[in-house]
Design an enzyme around this catalytic site. Sequence first.
Site, PDB file in Angstrom:
ATOM      1  N   GLY A  88       0.819  -1.218   0.000  1.00 44.86           N
ATOM      2  CA  GLY A  88       0.000   0.000   0.000  1.00 44.86           C
ATOM      3  C   GLY A  88       0.843   1.253   0.000  1.00 44.86           C
ATOM      4  N   ASP A 250       4.206  -4.681  -7.460  1.00 44.18           N
ATOM      5  CA  ASP A 250       3.603  -3.428  -6.963  1.00 44.18           C
ATOM      6  C   ASP A 250       4.152  -2.221  -7.712  1.00 44.18           C
ATOM      7  OD1 ASP A 250       5.910  -4.416  -5.396  1.00 44.18           O
ATOM      8  OD2 ASP A 250       5.822  -2.455  -4.458  1.00 44.18           O
ATOM      9  N   ASN A 251       5.180  -2.420  -8.512  1.00 47.08           N
ATOM     10  CA  ASN A 251       5.724  -1.318  -9.313  1.00 47.08           C
ATOM     11  C   ASN A 251       5.430  -1.541 -10.784  1.00 47.08           C
ATOM     12  OD1 ASN A 251       6.745  -0.198  -6.990  1.00 47.08           O
ATOM     13  ND2 ASN A 251       8.766  -1.120  -7.224  1.00 47.08           N
ATOM     14  N   ASP A 260       7.354   4.242 -10.553  1.00 45.56           N
ATOM     15  CA  ASP A 260       8.248   4.020  -9.408  1.00 45.56           C
ATOM     16  C   ASP A 260       9.716   4.030  -9.805  1.00 45.56           C
ATOM     17  OD1 ASP A 260       6.433   4.226  -7.465  1.00 45.56           O
ATOM     18  OD2 ASP A 260       6.830   2.284  -6.545  1.00 45.56           O
TER      19      ASP A 260
HETATM   20  P1  AMP Z   1       8.936   1.167  -3.248  1.00 47.91           P
HETATM   21  O1  AMP Z   1      10.224   0.462  -2.956  1.00 47.91           O
HETATM   22  O2  AMP Z   1       9.062   2.651  -3.271  1.00 47.91           O
HETATM   23  O3  AMP Z   1       8.232   0.626  -4.434  1.00 47.91           O
HETATM   24  O4  AMP Z   1       8.005   0.880  -1.987  1.00 47.91           O
HETATM   25  C1  AMP Z   1       7.639  -0.407  -1.555  1.00 47.91           C
HETATM   26  C2  AMP Z   1       6.695  -0.280  -0.389  1.00 47.91           C
HETATM   27  O5  AMP Z   1       7.343   0.347   0.721  1.00 47.91           O
HETATM   28  C3  AMP Z   1       5.465   0.554  -0.642  1.00 47.91           C
HETATM   29  O6  AMP Z   1       4.399   0.005   0.084  1.00 47.91           O
HETATM   30  C4  AMP Z   1       5.847   1.902  -0.107  1.00 47.91           C
HETATM   31  O7  AMP Z   1       4.730   2.682   0.229  1.00 47.91           O
HETATM   32  C5  AMP Z   1       6.646   1.513   1.118  1.00 47.91           C
HETATM   33  N1  AMP Z   1       7.608   2.547   1.493  1.00 47.91           N
HETATM   34  C6  AMP Z   1       8.720   2.909   0.810  1.00 47.91           C
HETATM   35  N2  AMP Z   1       9.368   3.899   1.466  1.00 47.91           N
HETATM   36  C7  AMP Z   1       8.637   4.198   2.568  1.00 47.91           C
HETATM   37  C8  AMP Z   1       8.774   5.142   3.637  1.00 47.91           C
HETATM   38  N3  AMP Z   1       9.796   5.987   3.708  1.00 47.91           N
HETATM   39  N4  AMP Z   1       7.816   5.145   4.583  1.00 47.91           N
HETATM   40  C9  AMP Z   1       6.776   4.293   4.531  1.00 47.91           C
HETATM   41  N5  AMP Z   1       6.595   3.386   3.562  1.00 47.91           N
HETATM   42  C10 AMP Z   1       7.513   3.333   2.585  1.00 47.91           C
HETATM   43 MG    MG Z   2       6.558   1.051  -5.277  1.00 47.51          MG
END
Ligand code: AMP
Ligand code: MG
Length: 491
Positions: A88, A250-251, A260
């Site tokens: 999420g 998720d990306n 992303d």
């Molecule tokens: P990502 O690696 O950006 O695709 O993120 C993967 C998951 O980690 C997603 O659910 C993001 O919302 C969550 N996420 C990434 N960075 C943060 C952060 N700094 N705080 C909270 N959730 C994060």
């Molecule tokens: Mg992501």
Amino acid sequence: MTVHFPFQNSYSALPDSFFARVAPTPVAAPRLIKLNRPLAVQLGLDPDVLETPEGAEILAGKTVPAGADPIAMAYAGHQFGQFVPQLGDGRAVLLGEVIDKDGIRRDIQLKGSGPTPFSRRGDGRAALGPVLREYIVSEAMFALGIPTTRSLAAVVTGEHVIRETALPGAVLTRVASSHIRVGTFQFFAVRRDTDAIRRLADHVIARHYPELLGAERPYHALLGGVVARQADLVARWLLVGFIHGVMNTDNSSISGETIDYGPCAFMDAYNPSQVFSSIDEMGRYAYANQPRIALWNLTRLAECLLPLFSDDQEKAVAEAQDILGAFSDTFSDAYQAGLRKKIGLFTERDGDDALIQDLLDAMAKNQADFTLTFRKLGDAAGDPAADDARAQFMDPAAFDEWARRWHERTALEPQTAAERQAAMHAVNPMFIPRNHRVEAVIQAAVNDDDYTPFEEFVKVLAKPFEGQPDYAAYADPPLPEQRVLQTFCGT
Ligand code: AMP
Ligand code: MG
């Protein structure tokens, strides 16, 4: 002056299980560092008003504009092959949707806007470096003609985020045709909520695949549509040397946009097994693996849709496999057609694929710069004496042998040298967001609060196919000591 966002929200009208209502968390001292004025206009927003302090407060999540219905979207996902039933938006909030000047519905999302019910252990924030990286690369992808989310604005928050060290915090305003991912379907599939899957599929068809409304088997057609768009997208990535770096489900966007921008990078020297991301230790998301991974992700999507296909599980699986089977040809057709254009062929003949593969093999063996080899090949098409393509090869003789065959092949077509060069320059960019430049721009901003290099870089990348002789240095590959070997998610 008040900031007016002409919101027309649809996702927040879906059932409560699709999201969590949450407002952005106010920040100390927002300062706008970049507004994408043409994009603001495209979205029906007034760029002058967005540039006022009130605009910066909205873009930092300090004030919620009228008509917004802020939510964090629910999704699950396979991260490096491991399934996580709940991810999420942990650090992003969807403000709402607007209909742009072309009649296309666009999400306006703040990324780095504070914790949400999906944050788990994260702080909900983003650091300035990754925000600038996403701004630069997503806008470069747009200018290259590749489907992508876009960047409307970047603001610094006046607060620090703690990563390995304390870093300036920032918020990116991301614009997407939607933020619905393969992982959004997985969120409901793992909960066996078939009604929600159907609701989501209907929403996606109406929003992204309206041509399928009224199809005899709309959910089958939807899978086929996503397969086609993802196959085309990954082909386009390969044709410009782009490595996404973290192709988790998720990306992976249902609309077929690149989404992303974490540890993504463009390769300099051509190397099919190139990996930049520090967390991709097994090379799962290496350059040449990307088509395979896209298909793997689409197979996860297909699994989610099976209950909508048929009550007969075996029949549903067979139908899904049939649809997924189209990926390979759609990808290859787009990739090979793109490569033919890159070497300036107007027609298709037996032997073209081998001619292209031999060039790629020679490039890999000779560490030829991917972007410059093709760009300078365009110069050689216009003027056989131009030898900058040759100069990309460690052993230029390897190029000479290939170039002789290439000239023989192009001579079979009636186009003039000038026509061929123009066609090649229109598909082979001069300027890509080279990693060492991205890093240098980020360092200037983070360490010296100097955004002049960022501004100039963004300006050059907006016209990737134009020569821009004043900015020729931006086309140069890194010197050995400038080479960036690893990129980081920075989350
Ligand atoms: P990502 O690696 O950006 O695709 O993120 C993967 C998951 O980690 C997603 O659910 C993001 O919302 C969550 N996420 C990434 N960075 C943060 C952060 N700094 N705080 C909270 N959730 C994060
Ligand atoms: Mg992501």
